[in-house]
Design a protein around this motif. Sequence first.
Motif, PDB file in Angstrom:
ATOM      1  N   LEU A 125       3.017  -3.842   5.730  1.00 25.30           N
ATOM      2  CA  LEU A 125       2.879  -3.136   4.171  1.00 25.30           C
ATOM      3  C   LEU A 125       2.503  -2.108   4.469  1.00 25.30           C
ATOM      4  O   LEU A 125       2.884  -0.960   3.070  1.00 25.30           O
ATOM      5  CB  LEU A 125       0.900  -4.443   4.068  1.00 25.30           C
ATOM      6  N   ASP A 126       2.360  -1.517   5.602  1.00 27.10           N
ATOM      7  CA  ASP A 126       1.902   0.083   5.154  1.00 27.10           C
ATOM      8  C   ASP A 126       3.154   1.094   5.529  1.00 27.10           C
ATOM      9  O   ASP A 126       2.910   1.661   4.868  1.00 27.10           O
ATOM     10  CB  ASP A 126       0.306   0.497   6.545  1.00 27.10           C
ATOM     11  N   TRP A 128       6.075   0.031   4.222  1.00 26.22           N
ATOM     12  CA  TRP A 128       6.691  -0.064   3.430  1.00 26.22           C
ATOM     13  C   TRP A 128       5.648   0.958   1.983  1.00 26.22           C
ATOM     14  O   TRP A 128       6.423   1.780   1.450  1.00 26.22           O
ATOM     15  CB  TRP A 128       6.578  -1.164   2.845  1.00 26.22           C
ATOM     16  N   LYS A 129       4.608   0.874   1.846  1.00 29.22           N
ATOM     17  CA  LYS A 129       3.915   2.179   1.445  1.00 29.22           C
ATOM     18  C   LYS A 129       4.192   3.742   1.568  1.00 29.22           C
ATOM     19  O   LYS A 129       3.554   4.551   0.993  1.00 29.22           O
ATOM     20  CB  LYS A 129       2.537   1.572   0.987  1.00 29.22           C
ATOM     21  N   HIS A 130       4.187   3.480   3.198  1.00 26.13           N
ATOM     22  CA  HIS A 130       3.955   4.460   3.276  1.00 26.13           C
ATOM     23  C   HIS A 130       4.862   5.532   2.793  1.00 26.13           C
ATOM     24  O   HIS A 130       6.466   5.952   2.550  1.00 26.13           O
ATOM     25  CB  HIS A 130       4.827   5.285   5.444  1.00 26.13           C
ATOM     26  N   THR A 133       8.559   6.846   3.903  1.00 31.63           N
ATOM     27  CA  THR A 133       9.701   4.896   3.567  1.00 31.63           C
ATOM     28  C   THR A 133      10.270   4.804   1.966  1.00 31.63           C
ATOM     29  O   THR A 133      11.101   5.002   1.974  1.00 31.63           O
ATOM     30  CB  THR A 133       9.344   4.120   3.790  1.00 31.63           C
ATOM     31  N   GLN A 134       8.946   5.570   1.751  1.00 36.77           N
ATOM     32  CA  GLN A 134       9.226   5.673  -0.567  1.00 36.77           C
ATOM     33  C   GLN A 134      10.569   6.606  -0.875  1.00 36.77           C
ATOM     34  O   GLN A 134      11.078   5.726  -1.618  1.00 36.77           O
ATOM     35  CB  GLN A 134       8.182   5.751  -1.560  1.00 36.77           C
ATOM     36  N   LYS A 149      14.408  -5.077  -3.809  1.00 42.03           N
ATOM     37  CA  LYS A 149      12.941  -5.495  -3.699  1.00 42.03           C
ATOM     38  C   LYS A 149      12.435  -5.946  -3.051  1.00 42.03           C
ATOM     39  O   LYS A 149      12.884  -7.524  -3.303  1.00 42.03           O
ATOM     40  CB  LYS A 149      11.981  -4.975  -5.020  1.00 42.03           C
ATOM     41  N   HIS A 152       5.986 -10.263  -2.290  1.00 44.63           N
ATOM     42  CA  HIS A 152       4.779 -10.019  -2.501  1.00 44.63           C
ATOM     43  C   HIS A 152       4.333 -11.418  -1.071  1.00 44.63           C
ATOM     44  O   HIS A 152       4.680 -12.592  -2.102  1.00 44.63           O
ATOM     45  CB  HIS A 152       4.178 -10.267  -3.823  1.00 44.63           C
ATOM     46  N   GLY A 161       0.490  -8.578   1.290  1.00 50.32           N
ATOM     47  CA  GLY A 161       1.218  -7.945   0.266  1.00 50.32           C
ATOM     48  C   GLY A 161       2.683  -7.541   0.687  1.00 50.32           C
ATOM     49  O   GLY A 161       3.745  -8.533   0.328  1.00 50.32           O
ATOM     50  N   GLU A 162       3.388  -6.619  -0.111  1.00 50.02           N
ATOM     51  CA  GLU A 162       4.760  -6.255  -0.761  1.00 50.02           C
ATOM     52  C   GLU A 162       5.419  -6.038   1.191  1.00 50.02           C
ATOM     53  O   GLU A 162       4.740  -4.965   1.573  1.00 50.02           O
ATOM     54  CB  GLU A 162       4.688  -5.006  -1.375  1.00 50.02           C
ATOM     55  N   GLY A 163       6.155  -5.967   1.063  1.00 53.47           N
ATOM     56  CA  GLY A 163       7.179  -5.527   2.006  1.00 53.47           C
ATOM     57  C   GLY A 163       7.601  -6.521   2.579  1.00 53.47           C
ATOM     58  O   GLY A 163       8.887  -7.526   3.575  1.00 53.47           O
TER      59      GLY A 163
END
Length: 400
Positions: A125-126, A128-130, A133-134, A149, A152, A161-163
């Motif tokens: 999750l972390d 993916w959200k970094h 990465t985005q 994509k 979740h 979460g997402e990833g």
Amino acid sequence: MLSSKKILIGICGSIAAYKSAELIRLFIKSGAEVKVVMTQSAVEFITPLTIATLSKNPVNKDFVKNDAGEWTNHVELGLWADAFIIAPASANSIAKFANGICDNLLSAVYLSAKCPVYFAPAMDLDMWKHPSTQKNIGKLVAYGNTLIKPTHGELASGLIGEGRMAEPEDIFDFLQIQLNAEKPLLNKNILVTAGPTYEAIDPVRFIGNHSSGKMGFALAEELADQGAHVTLISGPTHLLTNHKNISIKRVTSAGEMFEQCVRYFPSVDIAIMSAAVADYTPVEVATQKIKKTENEFSLSLTKTKDILAELGKLKKPEQLLVGFALETTNEIENATGKLKKKNLDFIVLNSLNDKGAGFQGDTNKITILDKNGKTETFELKTKQEVAQDIVNKIVSTLHA
């Protein structure tokens, strides 16, 4: 339906690599040809032996050689594929792709690929959200690649979460829609006839011709590969097809072929009459084998029903009707007469005077004449290549 599509799959180091096995299985089951490139870290999660067995091809994982000891060229792999799917795509590999870092075979293939590229991220999750990465994902999308994509759900770390990499079935369905959308004859209903007809004289003898059916079967395969649903009405031939988009109706005589054509023609968008249908059939058919008792034997024949002429009468404005003409003299004149008389959109002319053309062989040489007066002559080619030329003419006619 992905029959004959060449699918290249990239597998990065991720716990989600196990999902790649199911993704490969789905592509193989659909009729696609699959090759796989793995990173060195990916082999820690799933063995090349498993992937090679499922894909039916050696795994490619380094620049010098693959598992079969053969030279692997990243450029050739990039040119070979119709579609390149990287699943799972790790944060590390995504960063390399986005920034042109070429330190392994997978990133080299990515930079060489000429086909559409799809990537399905898998990471925590972390990660993916970094923002980095985005940003890298944004670069890849900006380069024209397609993001599948992540979903979740529960992740390997225990976080929720997402990833989570998209499920293989969802990736497969998405790719199938994407690739089929490029097919110019998607969901068109097409009727094709192939092969000879046999007109019975008695229970063991018949009047026939030398048609093998190869041209008609090649056409049916090419049409189906372009997304069409094909009804193939075939006279006696040993040829087979396993294409899921082709439904074969076997017949023997010209009368049976006439009945089947008239039955299916009203519901199709296109009809291609490539069969060599007998022009005459015996007036009477003996119920028992005719014995050889006389020095001479006379056989009374009558005309068969003209399938092409009948379909020309039934043809609706939105339908496309294609005929074939095999000639030995006055080829263009005879083919042009047939084109006009039978209400065809275009006709494919073969001449037995051309070496390598006609029945039985694996090659053909054709001239296409259309109702607008355009004539196009092709070189001697394999029947598969000739089928492609005819299908290209159909597509261009539909979009004219």
